[in-house]
Design a protein around this motif. Structure first.
Motif, PDB file in Angstrom:
ATOM      1  N   PRO A  21       0.869  -1.023  -0.534  1.00  0.00           N
ATOM      2  CA  PRO A  21      -0.102  -0.327  -0.265  1.00  0.00           C
ATOM      3  C   PRO A  21       0.732   1.341  -0.132  1.00  0.00           C
ATOM      4  O   PRO A  21       1.811   1.086   0.440  1.00  0.00           O
ATOM      5  N   ARG A  22       0.403   2.178  -0.751  1.00  0.00           N
ATOM      6  CA  ARG A  22       1.332   3.546  -0.921  1.00  0.00           C
ATOM      7  C   ARG A  22       0.535   4.734   0.579  1.00  0.00           C
ATOM      8  O   ARG A  22       1.514   5.233   0.952  1.00  0.00           O
ATOM      9  N   PHE A  23      -0.651   4.391   1.346  1.00  0.00           N
ATOM     10  CA  PHE A  23      -0.893   5.191   2.426  1.00  0.00           C
ATOM     11  C   PHE A  23      -0.737   5.119   3.800  1.00  0.00           C
ATOM     12  O   PHE A  23      -1.194   5.114   4.729  1.00  0.00           O
ATOM     13  N   SER A  24      -1.281   3.021   3.738  1.00  0.00           N
ATOM     14  CA  SER A  24      -1.070   2.376   5.401  1.00  0.00           C
ATOM     15  C   SER A  24      -0.222   1.745   5.051  1.00  0.00           C
ATOM     16  O   SER A  24       0.708   1.096   4.317  1.00  0.00           O
ATOM     17  N   SER A  25      -0.292   0.730   5.807  1.00  0.00           N
ATOM     18  CA  SER A  25       1.223   0.173   6.249  1.00  0.00           C
ATOM     19  C   SER A  25       0.684  -0.971   7.798  1.00  0.00           C
ATOM     20  O   SER A  25      -0.425  -0.932   8.422  1.00  0.00           O
ATOM     21  N   ALA A  26       1.245  -1.873   7.724  1.00  0.00           N
ATOM     22  CA  ALA A  26       1.128  -2.529   8.587  1.00  0.00           C
ATOM     23  C   ALA A  26       1.278  -2.277  10.221  1.00  0.00           C
ATOM     24  O   ALA A  26       0.103  -1.918  10.788  1.00  0.00           O
ATOM     25  N   THR A  27       1.811  -1.618  10.062  1.00  0.00           N
ATOM     26  CA  THR A  27       1.832  -0.786  11.829  1.00  0.00           C
ATOM     27  C   THR A  27       1.847   0.517  11.748  1.00  0.00           C
ATOM     28  O   THR A  27       1.842   1.474  12.858  1.00  0.00           O
ATOM     29  N   ASP A  28       0.866   0.882  10.449  1.00  0.00           N
ATOM     30  CA  ASP A  28       0.032   2.192  10.604  1.00  0.00           C
ATOM     31  C   ASP A  28      -1.238   2.313   9.797  1.00  0.00           C
ATOM     32  O   ASP A  28      -1.679   2.572   8.537  1.00  0.00           O
ATOM     33  N   PRO A  29      -1.994   1.553   9.695  1.00  0.00           N
ATOM     34  CA  PRO A  29      -3.543   0.863   9.015  1.00  0.00           C
ATOM     35  C   PRO A  29      -3.687   1.705   9.134  1.00  0.00           C
ATOM     36  O   PRO A  29      -4.435   1.879   7.974  1.00  0.00           O
ATOM     37  N   ASP A  30      -4.100   2.518   9.818  1.00  0.00           N
ATOM     38  CA  ASP A  30      -5.034   4.056   9.583  1.00  0.00           C
ATOM     39  C   ASP A  30      -3.958   5.375   8.477  1.00  0.00           C
ATOM     40  O   ASP A  30      -5.001   6.614   8.596  1.00  0.00           O
ATOM     41  N   GLY A  31      -3.048   4.790   8.089  1.00  0.00           N
ATOM     42  CA  GLY A  31      -2.472   5.999   7.932  1.00  0.00           C
ATOM     43  C   GLY A  31      -2.680   6.534   6.439  1.00  0.00           C
ATOM     44  O   GLY A  31      -3.089   7.613   6.058  1.00  0.00           O
ATOM     45  N   ASP A  32      -3.502   6.242   5.995  1.00  0.00           N
ATOM     46  CA  ASP A  32      -4.344   6.626   4.862  1.00  0.00           C
ATOM     47  C   ASP A  32      -5.157   7.526   5.098  1.00  0.00           C
ATOM     48  O   ASP A  32      -5.649   9.110   4.178  1.00  0.00           O
ATOM     49  N   PHE A  33      -5.950   7.793   6.107  1.00  0.00           N
ATOM     50  CA  PHE A  33      -6.799   8.689   6.729  1.00  0.00           C
ATOM     51  C   PHE A  33      -6.548   9.822   7.289  1.00  0.00           C
ATOM     52  O   PHE A  33      -6.056  10.581   7.239  1.00  0.00           O
TER      53      PHE A  33
END
Length: 174
Positions: free
Chosen positions: A83-95
């Protein structure tokens, strides 16, 4: 209204016939709906709905870019495309990372458009709708299922976008 009914060609695709064209047309209309609901608000795209939610129009663009990437690149095309905006460590990074600066907004739209273009090419070039991939969540999924799921995903989030846009500037529409 965002656009007059005479100008609105989003749902002018086929209503009978080829299944691929039908599904691709409905999905294209949902994608265009997202763009329409985000038009003309620039920095306000990052405005949050209500505390404590991080939901925003820009977050939706970022989220849907990652969703497009996941289903079409990772699952169906078998690419190593995190993913470009979220990750396992930041699952809500897109928002959470949806900030109101020009660079963040431009990057979100660029990535979303790249992922949509990849998906459109993939759908057009794939031999049939039964082409499948394996997803850790759903198991084996066909292109047909992914297209139906993507229509549902966009339709649900476009409902969110309706409310978010109305909160920003009062604009309402289809």
């Amino acid at each position: 209204m965002f656009i007059s009914p005479e100008q609105d060609s989003r749902f002018s695709g086929p209503t009978t016939g080829n299944e691929r064209a039908l599904l691709a047309g409905v999905l294209a209309a949902q994608r265009t709906t997202l763009e329409l609901k985000c038009t003309g608000v620039d920095g306000a795209l990052a405005r949050r709905s209500v505390e404590p939610s991080t939901l925003s129009l820009l977050g939706l663009v970022r989220h849907l870019a990652d969703v497009e990437r996941r289903w079409f690149r990772q699952v169906l095309a078998g690419q190593d495309a995190p993913p470009r905006f979220s990750s396992a460590t930041d699952p809500d990074g897109d928002f959470d990372g949806a900030a109101p600066d020009e660079e963040t907004v431009a990057a979100a739209w660029q990535v979303w458009r790249e992922e949509v273009a990849f998906a459109e090419r993939f759908v057009a070039e794939t031999p049939d709708l039964d082409v499948s991939g394996v997803d850790a969540w759903r198991g084996e999924v066909s292109l047909r299922w992914v297209l139906v799921h993507m229509v549902e995903e966009y339709a649900r989030h476009n409902g969110h976008a309706d409310l978010l846009r109305e909160r920003i500037d009062g604009a309402r529409g289809v």
